[in-house]
Design an enzyme around this catalytic site. Sequence first.
Site, PDB file in Angstrom:
ATOM      1  N   LYS A  16      69.604  35.144  55.400  1.00  0.00           N
ATOM      2  CA  LYS A  16      68.660  34.282  56.045  1.00  0.00           C
ATOM      3  C   LYS A  16      67.831  33.616  55.181  1.00  0.00           C
ATOM      4  N   GLY A  64      83.993  35.143  61.487  1.00  0.00           N
ATOM      5  CA  GLY A  64      83.276  35.924  62.304  1.00  0.00           C
ATOM      6  C   GLY A  64      81.736  35.564  61.916  1.00  0.00           C
ATOM      7  N   VAL A  65      80.748  36.729  61.981  1.00  0.00           N
ATOM      8  CA  VAL A  65      79.568  36.246  61.742  1.00  0.00           C
ATOM      9  C   VAL A  65      79.334  35.647  60.359  1.00  0.00           C
ATOM     10  N   GLU A  78      91.107  32.325  60.134  1.00  0.00           N
ATOM     11  CA  GLU A  78      90.545  33.268  61.192  1.00  0.00           C
ATOM     12  C   GLU A  78      92.124  33.650  61.689  1.00  0.00           C
ATOM     13  N   ALA A 107      85.615  38.050  54.506  1.00  0.00           N
ATOM     14  CA  ALA A 107      84.511  38.470  55.266  1.00  0.00           C
ATOM     15  C   ALA A 107      85.416  38.962  56.832  1.00  0.00           C
ATOM     16  N   GLY A 156      85.078  42.000  58.525  1.00  0.00           N
ATOM     17  CA  GLY A 156      84.458  43.128  59.093  1.00  0.00           C
ATOM     18  C   GLY A 156      83.918  44.145  58.224  1.00  0.00           C
ATOM     19  N   ASP A 171      74.991  51.677  61.561  1.00  0.00           N
ATOM     20  CA  ASP A 171      76.283  51.293  61.188  1.00  0.00           C
ATOM     21  C   ASP A 171      77.343  52.415  60.968  1.00  0.00           C
ATOM     22  N   ALA A 175      71.295  45.688  62.420  1.00  0.00           N
ATOM     23  CA  ALA A 175      69.992  46.317  61.879  1.00  0.00           C
ATOM     24  C   ALA A 175      68.805  46.705  62.961  1.00  0.00           C
ATOM     25  N   HIS A 196      55.409  23.507  78.707  1.00  0.00           N
ATOM     26  CA  HIS A 196      56.007  22.155  78.645  1.00  0.00           C
ATOM     27  C   HIS A 196      55.225  21.333  77.436  1.00  0.00           C
TER      28      HIS A 196
HETATM   29  P1  FAD Z   1      72.760  50.262  55.763  1.00  0.00           P
HETATM   30  O1  FAD Z   1      71.601  49.240  55.885  1.00  0.00           O
HETATM   31  O2  FAD Z   1      73.746  50.076  55.139  1.00  0.00           O
HETATM   32  O3  FAD Z   1      72.073  51.369  54.697  1.00  0.00           O
HETATM   33  C1  FAD Z   1      72.475  52.722  54.400  1.00  0.00           C
HETATM   34  C2  FAD Z   1      71.762  53.003  53.238  1.00  0.00           C
HETATM   35  O4  FAD Z   1      72.658  54.522  52.938  1.00  0.00           O
HETATM   36  C3  FAD Z   1      72.304  52.372  51.902  1.00  0.00           C
HETATM   37  O5  FAD Z   1      71.055  51.918  51.277  1.00  0.00           O
HETATM   38  C4  FAD Z   1      73.100  53.424  51.194  1.00  0.00           C
HETATM   39  O6  FAD Z   1      72.700  53.059  49.643  1.00  0.00           O
HETATM   40  C5  FAD Z   1      72.555  54.520  51.491  1.00  0.00           C
HETATM   41  N1  FAD Z   1      73.644  55.742  51.489  1.00  0.00           N
HETATM   42  C6  FAD Z   1      74.979  55.568  51.636  1.00  0.00           C
HETATM   43  N2  FAD Z   1      75.662  56.907  51.484  1.00  0.00           N
HETATM   44  C7  FAD Z   1      74.815  57.323  50.415  1.00  0.00           C
HETATM   45  C8  FAD Z   1      74.650  58.872  50.025  1.00  0.00           C
HETATM   46  N3  FAD Z   1      75.861  59.568  50.217  1.00  0.00           N
HETATM   47  N4  FAD Z   1      73.536  59.090  49.428  1.00  0.00           N
HETATM   48  C9  FAD Z   1      72.515  58.576  49.465  1.00  0.00           C
HETATM   49  N5  FAD Z   1      72.502  57.305  50.106  1.00  0.00           N
HETATM   50  C10 FAD Z   1      73.492  56.621  50.580  1.00  0.00           C
HETATM   51  N6  FAD Z   1      72.463  42.790  61.052  1.00  0.00           N
HETATM   52  C11 FAD Z   1      71.247  41.792  61.816  1.00  0.00           C
HETATM   53  O7  FAD Z   1      70.895  42.645  62.796  1.00  0.00           O
HETATM   54  N7  FAD Z   1      70.903  40.636  61.544  1.00  0.00           N
HETATM   55  C12 FAD Z   1      71.528  40.047  60.488  1.00  0.00           C
HETATM   56  O8  FAD Z   1      71.127  38.866  60.387  1.00  0.00           O
HETATM   57  C13 FAD Z   1      72.524  40.404  59.738  1.00  0.00           C
HETATM   58  N8  FAD Z   1      72.666  39.834  58.572  1.00  0.00           N
HETATM   59  C14 FAD Z   1      73.828  40.486  57.959  1.00  0.00           C
HETATM   60  C15 FAD Z   1      74.225  39.620  56.817  1.00  0.00           C
HETATM   61  C16 FAD Z   1      75.224  40.201  56.029  1.00  0.00           C
HETATM   62  C17 FAD Z   1      75.741  39.454  54.828  1.00  0.00           C
HETATM   63  C18 FAD Z   1      75.375  41.656  56.049  1.00  0.00           C
HETATM   64  C19 FAD Z   1      76.508  42.317  55.180  1.00  0.00           C
HETATM   65  C20 FAD Z   1      74.926  42.306  57.031  1.00  0.00           C
HETATM   66  C21 FAD Z   1      74.148  41.802  57.953  1.00  0.00           C
HETATM   67  N9  FAD Z   1      73.654  42.545  59.052  1.00  0.00           N
HETATM   68  C22 FAD Z   1      72.789  41.859  59.890  1.00  0.00           C
HETATM   69  C23 FAD Z   1      74.197  43.990  59.380  1.00  0.00           C
HETATM   70  C24 FAD Z   1      73.007  44.969  58.649  1.00  0.00           C
HETATM   71  O9  FAD Z   1      72.846  44.687  57.474  1.00  0.00           O
HETATM   72  C25 FAD Z   1      73.483  46.393  59.214  1.00  0.00           C
HETATM   73  O10 FAD Z   1      73.734  46.510  60.634  1.00  0.00           O
HETATM   74  C26 FAD Z   1      72.273  47.361  58.908  1.00  0.00           C
HETATM   75  O11 FAD Z   1      72.213  47.034  57.416  1.00  0.00           O
HETATM   76  C27 FAD Z   1      72.818  48.681  59.085  1.00  0.00           C
HETATM   77  O12 FAD Z   1      71.764  49.343  58.977  1.00  0.00           O
HETATM   78  P2  FAD Z   1      72.076  50.975  58.425  1.00  0.00           P
HETATM   79  O13 FAD Z   1      70.705  51.830  58.092  1.00  0.00           O
HETATM   80  O14 FAD Z   1      72.905  51.873  59.507  1.00  0.00           O
HETATM   81  O15 FAD Z   1      72.800  51.045  56.895  1.00  0.00           O
HETATM   82  P1  NAD Z   2      83.012  40.270  62.218  1.00  0.00           P
HETATM   83  O1  NAD Z   2      83.594  41.414  62.968  1.00  0.00           O
HETATM   84  O2  NAD Z   2      81.752  39.413  62.732  1.00  0.00           O
HETATM   85  O3  NAD Z   2      84.234  39.024  61.939  1.00  0.00           O
HETATM   86  C1  NAD Z   2      85.135  39.478  61.163  1.00  0.00           C
HETATM   87  C2  NAD Z   2      86.266  38.321  61.650  1.00  0.00           C
HETATM   88  O4  NAD Z   2      87.574  38.392  60.721  1.00  0.00           O
HETATM   89  C3  NAD Z   2      86.658  38.444  62.836  1.00  0.00           C
HETATM   90  O5  NAD Z   2      86.763  36.983  63.589  1.00  0.00           O
HETATM   91  C4  NAD Z   2      88.253  38.935  62.845  1.00  0.00           C
HETATM   92  O6  NAD Z   2      89.221  38.498  63.879  1.00  0.00           O
HETATM   93  C5  NAD Z   2      88.757  38.139  61.616  1.00  0.00           C
HETATM   94  N1  NAD Z   2      89.864  38.716  60.656  1.00  0.00           N
HETATM   95  C6  NAD Z   2      89.658  40.074  60.293  1.00  0.00           C
HETATM   96  N2  NAD Z   2      90.771  40.464  59.575  1.00  0.00           N
HETATM   97  C7  NAD Z   2      91.527  39.112  59.312  1.00  0.00           C
HETATM   98  C8  NAD Z   2      92.481  38.953  58.497  1.00  0.00           C
HETATM   99  N3  NAD Z   2      93.030  39.616  58.002  1.00  0.00           N
HETATM  100  N4  NAD Z   2      92.524  37.448  58.201  1.00  0.00           N
HETATM  101  C9  NAD Z   2      91.832  36.709  58.935  1.00  0.00           C
HETATM  102  N5  NAD Z   2      90.695  36.992  59.621  1.00  0.00           N
HETATM  103  C10 NAD Z   2      90.627  38.286  59.855  1.00  0.00           C
HETATM  104  O7  NAD Z   2      82.918  40.841  60.716  1.00  0.00           O
HETATM  105  P2  NAD Z   2      82.081  40.149  59.333  1.00  0.00           P
HETATM  106  O8  NAD Z   2      81.622  38.831  59.602  1.00  0.00           O
HETATM  107  O9  NAD Z   2      82.633  40.500  58.171  1.00  0.00           O
HETATM  108  O10 NAD Z   2      80.569  40.939  59.777  1.00  0.00           O
HETATM  109  C11 NAD Z   2      80.363  42.184  59.759  1.00  0.00           C
HETATM  110  C12 NAD Z   2      79.431  42.842  60.501  1.00  0.00           C
HETATM  111  O11 NAD Z   2      78.066  42.326  59.968  1.00  0.00           O
HETATM  112  C13 NAD Z   2      79.269  41.960  61.976  1.00  0.00           C
HETATM  113  O12 NAD Z   2      80.076  42.203  62.912  1.00  0.00           O
HETATM  114  C14 NAD Z   2      78.006  42.209  62.248  1.00  0.00           C
HETATM  115  O13 NAD Z   2      77.783  43.484  63.068  1.00  0.00           O
HETATM  116  C15 NAD Z   2      77.186  42.178  60.948  1.00  0.00           C
HETATM  117  N6  NAD Z   2      76.533  40.897  60.502  1.00  0.00           N
HETATM  118  C16 NAD Z   2      75.578  40.649  61.457  1.00  0.00           C
HETATM  119  C17 NAD Z   2      74.881  39.621  61.258  1.00  0.00           C
HETATM  120  C18 NAD Z   2      73.852  38.895  62.244  1.00  0.00           C
HETATM  121  O14 NAD Z   2      73.538  39.608  63.084  1.00  0.00           O
HETATM  122  N7  NAD Z   2      73.355  37.596  62.180  1.00  0.00           N
HETATM  123  C19 NAD Z   2      75.265  38.549  60.109  1.00  0.00           C
HETATM  124  C20 NAD Z   2      76.391  39.185  59.482  1.00  0.00           C
HETATM  125  C21 NAD Z   2      76.766  40.231  59.652  1.00  0.00           C
END
Ligand code: FAD
Ligand code: NAD
Length: 471
Positions: free
Chosen positions: A57, A189-190, A210, A275, A277, A318, A326, A450
């Site tokens: 962001k 995807g996202v 995609e 990206a 999933g 997750d 998150a 408004h």
């Molecule tokens: P995580 O945030 O993955 O945290 C897990 C933690 O566990 C990590 O810090 C890891 O180091 C620790 N851990 C794992 N295994 C062990 C172990 N064995 N011992 C000690 N520590 C360990 N979600 C949104 O809602 N809004 C968004 O805008 C958004 N944008 C995103 C953008 C990107 C590029 C990505 C990749 C994800 C985004 N997400 C977004 C998804 C969001 O980041 C996750 O859904 C969220 O972080 C999940 O939270 P969590 O606590 O389950 O796991």
């Molecule tokens: P995603 O599931 O959103 O999108 C993955 C896309 O890749 C899908 O459209 C799928 O059909 C496609 N795909 C899968 N395999 C493929 C292949 N072999 N070739 C071409 N396309 C393929 O997953 P992401 O974008 O990797 O994000 C992962 C997750 O992280 C999201 O589902 C979301 O939960 C979280 N996230 C959330 C935000 C947000 O809330 N704004 C931002 C980023 C990530």
Amino acid sequence: MQQYEVIVVGAGPAGYVCAIRCAQLGLKVACIDKRVDTRGKPKLGGTCLNVGCIPSKALLDSTHHVQFINEQAGTHGLKVSGLEVDVPAMQKRKDHVVRTLVGGVASLLKKNKVDVISGTAGFIAPQKIRVDHAGGASQDLQGKHIVIASGSEPVDIQAAPVDGDCIVDSTGALEFHEVPLRLGIIGAGVIGLEMGSVWSRLGSEVVILEALPEFLAMADQAVSKEAFKILVKQGLDIRLNCKVQEARTSSDKVQVVYSTGNTEQSLEVDKLIVAVGRRPHTEGLNLDDLGIKTDQKGFIEVDSHWETSVKGVYAIGDVIGGAMLAHKGSEEGVALAELLADQSAHVSYESIPWVIYTWPEIAWAGRTERQCKESGIDYRTGVFPFMALGRAHAMGHAEGMFKIVGDASTDRILGVHILGPNASELISEAVVAMESELYTEDLARMIHAHPSLAEGMHEAALAVGGRAIHF
Ligand code: FAD
Ligand code: NAD
């Protein structure tokens, strides 16, 4: 051996929030995380703060200003010349934002007297965790309750192995220090759309491949169709129905071979983002030794109280799948903490808001029209375009729509879908309305300021009954 009432593995938004709530409720709690910076200092906050929500962001916000200057400033009568983009400075700002918030989580845990332990955790028994510290030492902890909040990691595909240089995952996509001339992305995807927007705004030619034939299948079809048109107009070349066969790197270029139907095509890019999933992160936890059940994709199976197949061991965020967001993980963290403190708790999965931070933003909560149709629900819809909102014109952002799906017999709000400026903020009204079990008629009768973008919600609610005033 150190004893705790609750041990939380993972300090992401699910884990650290659970730990804080446990502490607030008087439980003795430890929170373990293995993520450290280059100097070995703990980096709390998980994927979200370090390589997910926040850094993405920060870059989206920075590049949104670039988009404004390039495409809109002139229409506001602002003449801007000589714009220079300093990508390393933009990255530095992003890193500062991340550092600030990571430090904030450390302070919150400290303030709440949570013991933060840096290291990699693994089960040695159902109530015992061994933490391996970076220096080689280890420490055993005993917990009455153990919460796994170990999060997720990017899925990789054989056809395009990530090398961290030319072929990267979402973490690498946040770290480019110069704008790639041509950027390929696998997955619309996202992450594909958000990262594609960042680099396209800075001048990359972005091609997104995609696999599915439909764009953003999880969103409402009216919204995804309109979003597709807008994003393509902005310059994202989104190609559907593509099967990537191979990505090969030579001389700092990536050749991507893919097929659409029976036609083989190829593409040369400077960087390729994979990206497609995310998958659960459970490595090293020894789940199998303990008999903790996972599903076919490796997500930990839990009951309605987030307890795994092993008594006293819970999982949230997750790592259990569902919406990998998150705020979903944090709510599970709070609810679980309250259950562990013998209170009652509930998470409303039906109205979790989803946001994709493109511009315009895409946000929704509740059911899509197609889901209603498939479940045989008799529904009505109300649609209202941003084009008919005074405030949207004043801002210069009049693309997109509000769409409300209501139950035709009860008038309950079943889903709200927004494509437009500030949709990430506007969707909260929908969540409040759905959680309060409001009718579309309630929204139609509530006064909205408004001129404001929220008037679109009011008008869409009026439109459900066929009586929108301004469209
Ligand atoms: P995580 O945030 O993955 O945290 C897990 C933690 O566990 C990590 O810090 C890891 O180091 C620790 N851990 C794992 N295994 C062990 C172990 N064995 N011992 C000690 N520590 C360990 N979600 C949104 O809602 N809004 C968004 O805008 C958004 N944008 C995103 C953008 C990107 C590029 C990505 C990749 C994800 C985004 N997400 C977004 C998804 C969001 O980041 C996750 O859904 C969220 O972080 C999940 O939270 P969590 O606590 O389950 O796991
Ligand atoms: P995603 O599931 O959103 O999108 C993955 C896309 O890749 C899908 O459209 C799928 O059909 C496609 N795909 C899968 N395999 C493929 C292949 N072999 N070739 C071409 N396309 C393929 O997953 P992401 O974008 O990797 O994000 C992962 C997750 O992280 C999201 O589902 C979301 O939960 C979280 N996230 C959330 C935000 C947000 O809330 N704004 C931002 C980023 C990530």
